[in-house]
Design an enzyme around this catalytic site. Structure first.
Site, short mmCIF file in Angstrom:
data_model
loop_
_atom_site.label_atom_id
_atom_site.label_comp_id
_atom_site.label_asym_id
_atom_site.label_seq_id
_atom_site.Cartn_x
_atom_site.Cartn_y
_atom_site.Cartn_z
N LYS A 10 35.60 53.89 37.05
CA LYS A 10 35.50 55.00 38.01
C LYS A 10 36.34 56.20 37.57
CE LYS A 10 34.40 52.13 42.06
NZ LYS A 10 34.78 51.83 43.48
N TYR A 50 25.38 54.59 46.29
CA TYR A 50 26.13 53.97 47.39
C TYR A 50 25.39 54.09 48.74
CZ TYR A 50 30.32 53.02 44.60
OH TYR A 50 31.21 52.52 43.68
N PHE A 58 33.85 56.04 55.27
CA PHE A 58 34.38 56.50 53.98
C PHE A 58 33.31 57.03 53.03
CE2 PHE A 58 33.85 51.83 53.64
CZ PHE A 58 33.00 51.74 52.54
N ARG A 86 33.16 40.00 39.34
CA ARG A 86 33.89 40.24 40.59
C ARG A 86 35.26 39.54 40.54
NH1 ARG A 86 31.68 44.03 44.31
NH2 ARG A 86 33.17 43.06 45.72
N THR A 92 38.63 44.53 46.66
CA THR A 92 38.39 45.98 46.77
C THR A 92 39.69 46.76 46.85
OG1 THR A 92 36.35 45.46 47.98
CG2 THR A 92 37.16 47.73 48.11
N ARG A 103 41.75 45.54 39.03
CA ARG A 103 42.19 46.42 40.11
C ARG A 103 43.69 46.28 40.37
NH1 ARG A 103 36.76 45.68 43.85
NH2 ARG A 103 35.72 47.61 43.23
N ASN A 113 39.74 52.74 43.21
CA ASN A 113 40.08 51.38 42.76
C ASN A 113 39.58 51.03 41.36
OD1 ASN A 113 37.45 51.24 43.47
ND2 ASN A 113 37.65 49.61 44.98
N HIS A 116 33.91 49.47 39.47
CA HIS A 116 32.84 48.93 40.31
C HIS A 116 32.29 47.67 39.65
CE1 HIS A 116 29.11 48.66 42.62
NE2 HIS A 116 28.51 48.40 41.46
N GLU A 127 21.15 48.47 39.96
CA GLU A 127 22.23 49.37 39.52
C GLU A 127 22.15 49.66 38.03
OE1 GLU A 127 25.37 48.02 43.03
OE2 GLU A 127 25.87 47.61 40.94
#
Ligand code: ADP
Ligand code: MG
Length: 143
Positions: A10, A50, A58, A86, A92, A103, A113, A116, A127
């Protein structure tokens, strides 16, 4: 079980010059990079990506953040890729993320964070196609 997932490094992590260290963690964990690029998302592209979070408080901040600078989408391959990735990135909110996760190591906040990761095989496929053309995927994934 699927073998593919989509990662995004990100804008916070790219800005903090962490791209190389994050890619190293990903490849050290056994993921193969099948396609990768650096892009600056438009509002439309980030908003579409998203879309599922559109009703969340948010959402606008998230689109703002994801368009604030370049990011690095990466199509990854590994057995059980979605769940494994993950696990590698952690919760998150980096405050809740396990030690050693990306993270925990590199993210500053729940909003910004660092990475993704797709949350299901179905979303991973969607995606990946959000960022990589048929041609790019054919070239990189093979027949
Ligand atoms: P994840 O990225 O772990 O799958 P979500 O899909 O729930 O998390 O949320 C998507 C992204 O939206 C998060 O990675 C984070 O950047 C942002 N986000 C999620 N929850 C919040 C929140 N409560 N406040 C601000 N940003 C958030
Ligand atoms: Mg998610």
């Amino acid at each position: 079980m699927s073998y593919k997932t989509l990662a995004i490094i990100k804008p916070d992590a790219v800005k903090n010059n962490l791209t190389g260290q994050i890619i190293a963690k990903i490849t050290e964990a056994g993921f193969k990079i099948k396609a990768m690029k650096m892009v600056r998302l438009t509002k439309d592209s980030a908003g579409g990506f998203y879309e599922v979070h559109k009703a969340r408080t948010f959402y606008n901040d998230l689109v703002e953040f994801m368009t604030s600078g370049p990011c690095v989408p990466i199509a990854l391959e590994k057995e059980n890729a979605v769940a494994e990735f993950r696990n590698l990135i952690g919760a998150t909110d980096p405050a809740d993320a396990a030690d050693g996760t990306i993270r925990k190591l590199f993210a500053a906040s729940k909003a910004e964070n660092a990475v993704h990761g797709s949350d299901s095989d179905e979303n991973a496929a969607l995606e990946i196609s959000h960022f990589f053309s048929r041609k790019e995927l054919l070239e990189n994934f093979g027949a």
